[in-house]
Design a protein around this motif. Structure first.
Motif, PDB file in Angstrom:
ATOM      1  N   ARG A 132       0.822  -1.206   0.000  1.00 23.86           N
ATOM      2  CA  ARG A 132       0.000   0.000   0.000  1.00 23.86           C
ATOM      3  C   ARG A 132       0.862   1.266   0.000  1.00 23.86           C
ATOM      4  O   ARG A 132       0.387   2.335  -0.354  1.00 23.86           O
ATOM      5  N   HIS A 133       2.120   1.139   0.416  1.00 20.40           N
ATOM      6  CA  HIS A 133       3.001   2.315   0.397  1.00 20.40           C
ATOM      7  C   HIS A 133       4.076   2.197  -0.697  1.00 20.40           C
ATOM      8  O   HIS A 133       5.026   2.971  -0.723  1.00 20.40           O
ATOM      9  N   PHE A 134       3.935   1.205  -1.549  1.00 18.17           N
ATOM     10  CA  PHE A 134       4.967   0.966  -2.570  1.00 18.17           C
ATOM     11  C   PHE A 134       5.006   2.137  -3.562  1.00 18.17           C
ATOM     12  O   PHE A 134       3.962   2.647  -3.976  1.00 18.17           O
ATOM     13  N   ASP A 135       6.204   2.544  -3.924  1.00 11.77           N
ATOM     14  CA  ASP A 135       6.329   3.644  -4.878  1.00 11.77           C
ATOM     15  C   ASP A 135       6.241   3.070  -6.300  1.00 11.77           C
ATOM     16  O   ASP A 135       7.215   2.560  -6.845  1.00 11.77           O
ATOM     17  N   TYR A 136       5.028   3.170  -6.861  1.00  7.54           N
ATOM     18  CA  TYR A 136       4.781   2.557  -8.173  1.00  7.54           C
ATOM     19  C   TYR A 136       5.276   3.418  -9.340  1.00  7.54           C
ATOM     20  O   TYR A 136       5.176   3.009 -10.487  1.00  7.54           O
ATOM     21  N   GLN A 137       5.784   4.611  -9.006  1.00  7.06           N
ATOM     22  CA  GLN A 137       6.201   5.502 -10.086  1.00  7.06           C
ATOM     23  C   GLN A 137       7.207   4.820 -11.021  1.00  7.06           C
ATOM     24  O   GLN A 137       8.199   4.231 -10.547  1.00  7.06           O
ATOM     25  N   ASN A 138       6.961   4.882 -12.289  1.00  4.80           N
ATOM     26  CA  ASN A 138       7.822   4.262 -13.318  1.00  4.80           C
ATOM     27  C   ASN A 138       7.943   2.752 -13.200  1.00  4.80           C
ATOM     28  O   ASN A 138       8.876   2.153 -13.710  1.00  4.80           O
ATOM     29  N   GLN A 139       7.027   2.112 -12.452  1.00  2.66           N
ATOM     30  CA  GLN A 139       7.153   0.676 -12.269  1.00  2.66           C
ATOM     31  C   GLN A 139       5.972  -0.018 -12.926  1.00  2.66           C
ATOM     32  O   GLN A 139       5.057  -0.469 -12.251  1.00  2.66           O
ATOM     33  N   SER A 140       5.961  -0.086 -14.229  1.00  7.42           N
ATOM     34  CA  SER A 140       4.922  -0.888 -14.867  1.00  7.42           C
ATOM     35  C   SER A 140       5.380  -1.276 -16.272  1.00  7.42           C
ATOM     36  O   SER A 140       6.385  -0.770 -16.790  1.00  7.42           O
ATOM     37  N   TYR A 141       4.598  -2.180 -16.867  1.00  8.20           N
ATOM     38  CA  TYR A 141       4.985  -2.754 -18.155  1.00  8.20           C
ATOM     39  C   TYR A 141       4.747  -1.800 -19.319  1.00  8.20           C
ATOM     40  O   TYR A 141       3.664  -1.238 -19.459  1.00  8.20           O
ATOM     41  N   ASN A 142       5.779  -1.622 -20.117  1.00 14.52           N
ATOM     42  CA  ASN A 142       5.647  -1.002 -21.439  1.00 14.52           C
ATOM     43  C   ASN A 142       6.878  -1.483 -22.220  1.00 14.52           C
ATOM     44  O   ASN A 142       7.723  -2.200 -21.666  1.00 14.52           O
ATOM     45  N   ILE A 163       6.937 -14.002 -12.798  1.00 12.46           N
ATOM     46  CA  ILE A 163       5.688 -13.797 -12.048  1.00 12.46           C
ATOM     47  C   ILE A 163       5.142 -12.429 -12.411  1.00 12.46           C
ATOM     48  O   ILE A 163       5.845 -11.422 -12.274  1.00 12.46           O
ATOM     49  N   LEU A 164       3.918 -12.400 -12.889  1.00 12.69           N
ATOM     50  CA  LEU A 164       3.275 -11.112 -13.136  1.00 12.69           C
ATOM     51  C   LEU A 164       2.546 -10.722 -11.864  1.00 12.69           C
ATOM     52  O   LEU A 164       1.670 -11.436 -11.386  1.00 12.69           O
ATOM     53  N   SER A 165       2.933  -9.547 -11.336  1.00 12.39           N
ATOM     54  CA  SER A 165       2.322  -9.114 -10.083  1.00 12.39           C
ATOM     55  C   SER A 165       1.974  -7.637 -10.222  1.00 12.39           C
ATOM     56  O   SER A 165       1.800  -7.123 -11.322  1.00 12.39           O
ATOM     57  N   GLY A 166       1.837  -6.972  -9.118  1.00 10.40           N
ATOM     58  CA  GLY A 166       1.451  -5.566  -9.247  1.00 10.40           C
ATOM     59  C   GLY A 166       1.542  -4.841  -7.929  1.00 10.40           C
ATOM     60  O   GLY A 166       2.302  -5.246  -7.047  1.00 10.40           O
ATOM     61  N   GLY A 167       0.638  -3.940  -7.850  1.00  9.13           N
ATOM     62  CA  GLY A 167      -0.505  -3.679  -8.710  1.00  9.13           C
ATOM     63  C   GLY A 167      -1.167  -4.968  -9.193  1.00  9.13           C
ATOM     64  O   GLY A 167      -0.912  -6.039  -8.709  1.00  9.13           O
ATOM     65  N   GLU A 168      -2.008  -4.801 -10.118  1.00 10.20           N
ATOM     66  CA  GLU A 168      -2.832  -5.912 -10.590  1.00 10.20           C
ATOM     67  C   GLU A 168      -2.448  -6.259 -12.026  1.00 10.20           C
ATOM     68  O   GLU A 168      -2.738  -5.491 -12.953  1.00 10.20           O
ATOM     69  N   PRO A 169      -1.792  -7.430 -12.241  1.00  5.94           N
ATOM     70  CA  PRO A 169      -1.317  -7.743 -13.585  1.00  5.94           C
ATOM     71  C   PRO A 169      -2.440  -7.885 -14.609  1.00  5.94           C
ATOM     72  O   PRO A 169      -2.263  -7.556 -15.772  1.00  5.94           O
ATOM     73  N   LEU A 170      -3.604  -8.388 -14.161  1.00  5.70           N
ATOM     74  CA  LEU A 170      -4.669  -8.623 -15.146  1.00  5.70           C
ATOM     75  C   LEU A 170      -5.444  -7.349 -15.483  1.00  5.70           C
ATOM     76  O   LEU A 170      -6.405  -7.396 -16.246  1.00  5.70           O
ATOM     77  N   LEU A 171      -4.984  -6.210 -14.967  1.00  7.25           N
ATOM     78  CA  LEU A 171      -5.509  -4.949 -15.503  1.00  7.25           C
ATOM     79  C   LEU A 171      -4.958  -4.697 -16.901  1.00  7.25           C
ATOM     80  O   LEU A 171      -5.470  -3.866 -17.641  1.00  7.25           O
ATOM     81  N   LEU A 172      -3.893  -5.402 -17.246  1.00  2.52           N
ATOM     82  CA  LEU A 172      -3.413  -5.316 -18.629  1.00  2.52           C
ATOM     83  C   LEU A 172      -4.503  -5.888 -19.527  1.00  2.52           C
ATOM     84  O   LEU A 172      -4.932  -7.026 -19.326  1.00  2.52           O
ATOM     85  N   PRO A 173      -4.962  -5.136 -20.518  1.00  2.00           N
ATOM     86  CA  PRO A 173      -5.951  -5.710 -21.424  1.00  2.00           C
ATOM     87  C   PRO A 173      -5.363  -6.881 -22.196  1.00  2.00           C
ATOM     88  O   PRO A 173      -4.132  -7.020 -22.286  1.00  2.00           O
ATOM     89  N   ASP A 174      -6.215  -7.727 -22.744  1.00  2.00           N
ATOM     90  CA  ASP A 174      -5.734  -8.965 -23.368  1.00  2.00           C
ATOM     91  C   ASP A 174      -4.738  -8.721 -24.502  1.00  2.00           C
ATOM     92  O   ASP A 174      -3.811  -9.505 -24.687  1.00  2.00           O
ATOM     93  N   ASP A 175      -4.915  -7.632 -25.271  1.00  2.00           N
ATOM     94  CA  ASP A 175      -3.969  -7.414 -26.374  1.00  2.00           C
ATOM     95  C   ASP A 175      -2.572  -7.101 -25.833  1.00  2.00           C
ATOM     96  O   ASP A 175      -1.559  -7.570 -26.354  1.00  2.00           O
ATOM     97  N   LYS A 176      -2.509  -6.339 -24.746  1.00  2.00           N
ATOM     98  CA  LYS A 176      -1.188  -6.045 -24.151  1.00  2.00           C
ATOM     99  C   LYS A 176      -0.603  -7.287 -23.498  1.00  2.00           C
ATOM    100  O   LYS A 176       0.614  -7.519 -23.532  1.00  2.00           O
ATOM    101  N   LEU A 177      -1.474  -8.068 -22.877  1.00  2.00           N
ATOM    102  CA  LEU A 177      -1.018  -9.307 -22.255  1.00  2.00           C
ATOM    103  C   LEU A 177      -0.449 -10.238 -23.328  1.00  2.00           C
ATOM    104  O   LEU A 177       0.580 -10.892 -23.128  1.00  2.00           O
ATOM    105  N   ALA A 178      -1.110 -10.260 -24.481  1.00  2.00           N
ATOM    106  CA  ALA A 178      -0.639 -11.100 -25.597  1.00  2.00           C
ATOM    107  C   ALA A 178       0.750 -10.651 -26.034  1.00  2.00           C
ATOM    108  O   ALA A 178       1.635 -11.472 -26.317  1.00  2.00           O
ATOM    109  N   ARG A 179       0.970  -9.351 -26.079  1.00  2.00           N
ATOM    110  CA  ARG A 179       2.273  -8.827 -26.501  1.00  2.00           C
ATOM    111  C   ARG A 179       3.357  -9.212 -25.487  1.00  2.00           C
ATOM    112  O   ARG A 179       4.443  -9.656 -25.864  1.00  2.00           O
ATOM    113  N   LEU A 180       3.023  -9.041 -24.215  1.00  2.00           N
ATOM    114  CA  LEU A 180       3.984  -9.405 -23.168  1.00  2.00           C
ATOM    115  C   LEU A 180       4.298 -10.902 -23.248  1.00  2.00           C
ATOM    116  O   LEU A 180       5.461 -11.313 -23.145  1.00  2.00           O
ATOM    117  N   LEU A 181       3.275 -11.699 -23.469  1.00  2.00           N
ATOM    118  CA  LEU A 181       3.470 -13.147 -23.557  1.00  2.00           C
ATOM    119  C   LEU A 181       4.403 -13.497 -24.721  1.00  2.00           C
ATOM    120  O   LEU A 181       5.315 -14.320 -24.576  1.00  2.00           O
TER     121      LEU A 181
END
Ligand code: SF4
Length: 344
Positions: A132-142, A163-181
């Motif tokens: 809950r106090h994690f600094d998520y700034q600049n910490q996500s998939y692109n 391991i896909l974690s987060g935050g919530e990994p499944l907030l990635l829409p399916d097309d982005k998830l497909a790209r990551l996969l």
């Protein structure tokens, strides 16, 4: 009417776009109390949302009992005044994750597994959250983040699971998830993809045909770790989602956090394990609470946890008893709690 479950409204009775359901999540404490017909005098105004905002999708609220301030699902999301209580033992980063964060968005704590912070937010804000106090700034998939993650993984041939974690990994829409996969599958050292998610529980419609098709066609073995704390969280829609995952060949586990007044009784834990297994989800870990600032009121003492665990060993077949563990900084794995010390 006290004790009645909120009737399902049209938006969640039929399979719906999960993103739309997410967009209408309740974020106002007053609105949540009104929906649940819970008295402000009993629960306060939810001022602790200034510390960590309230967020709860309607599909999850429908499983709460109206008029019950002790409902175990409500307690997991309500910004209680107790969160303002401070203690030197409850700190912002008890797991010292900063020291295992070699590059933005990537945590490497355990030898063969690397954890990616795939998104910077969640579908629900769980009050006991250790990040809950994690600094998520600049910490996500692109794509830029991916290039540095891929370089890191290639330099560490011992890593065979992402391991896909987060935050919530499944907030990635399916097309982005497909790209990551696609990107992950290009790394021959990887054998498994593990997803730690609370979204299929909170909004079961997240398990889309596109999602299960990705799992079916992947060369990686998929593991989904659900985060279910109470049997009342498992409704018909969750059961359907678990079946879809099972049919897609996804191996399913569950980890729970032991939470005071939510699931710290043998009746609840026994029912949870049985319901999980009926739905082809293997009970995996039961975590002692991480001592994060603001969550003190959820803590179950180790002595009580051991006593409860001992009862679980008696009441349940061994394969339905999750491992009782705690997470500690700088350890090469989760720390099992010594059950030989369990009071009878
Ligand atoms: S879903 Fe997980 S990461 Fe997000 S708030 Fe809940 S416990 Fe924390």
């Amino acid at each position: 009417m006290k004790g009645a479950i909120i009737p399902c409204s049209p938006p969640v009775c039929h399979k719906q776009d999960w993103k739309k359901q997410l967009a209408t999540a309740i974020t106002d404490p007053g609105a949540l109390l009104e929906l649940l017909k819970i008295n402000k005098e009993q629960m306060g105004k939810g001022n602790a949302q200034s510390l960590f905002s309230l967020k709860v999708p309607y599909a999850y609220i429908t499983r709460m009992k109206q008029g019950d301030p002790n409902d175990p699902l409500f307690l997991q999301v309500w910004p209680h005044d107790a969160e303002f209580v401070t203690s030197p033992d409850f700190i912002a980063d008890p797991l010292e994750e900063k020291s295992s964060n070699p590059i933005p968005g990537l945590l490497h704590k355990y030898k063969s597994r690397v954890l990616t912070i795939t998104t910077a937010s969640c579908a629900i804000n769980c009050r006991y959250c250790f990040r809950r106090h994690f600094d998520y700034q600049n910490q996500s998939y692109n794509d830029t983040a991916w290039n540095s993650w891929a370089d890191y993984i290639k330099q560490h041939p011992e890593i065979d699971e992402v391991i896909l974690s987060g935050g919530e990994p499944l907030l990635l829409p399916d097309d982005k998830l497909a790209r990551l996969l696609q990107q992950l599958e290009l790394l021959p050292q990887l054998k498994r993809l593990r997803i730690h998610s609370r979204l299929p529980l909170v909004i079961p419609d997240r398990i889309t045909e596109e999602f299960t098709a990705l799992a079916k066609s992947s060369r990686l073995q998929w593991v989904l770790v659900w985060h279910i704390n109470h049997p009342a969280e498992i409704d018909d829609a969750v059961q359907d989602a678990a079946k879809l995952c099972h049919d897609a060949g996804i191996v399913q586990f569950n980890q729970s956090v032991l939470l005071k007044k939510v699931n710290d009784s043998i009746e609840v834990m026994q029912k949870l394990s049985e319901r999980l297994f009926t739905n082809r989800i293997q009970p995996y870990y039961l975590h002692l609470l991480d001592r994060v600032a603001g969550v003190q009121h959820f803590e179950v003492t180790e002595n009580k946890a051991l006593k409860l665990y001992n009862q679980m060993l008696v009441e349940l077949p061994g394969y339905l008893v999750p491992k009782l563990v705690r997470e500690e900084p700088a350890k090469s794995s989760k720390t099992p709690i010594n059950i030989s010390e369990a009071p009878i």
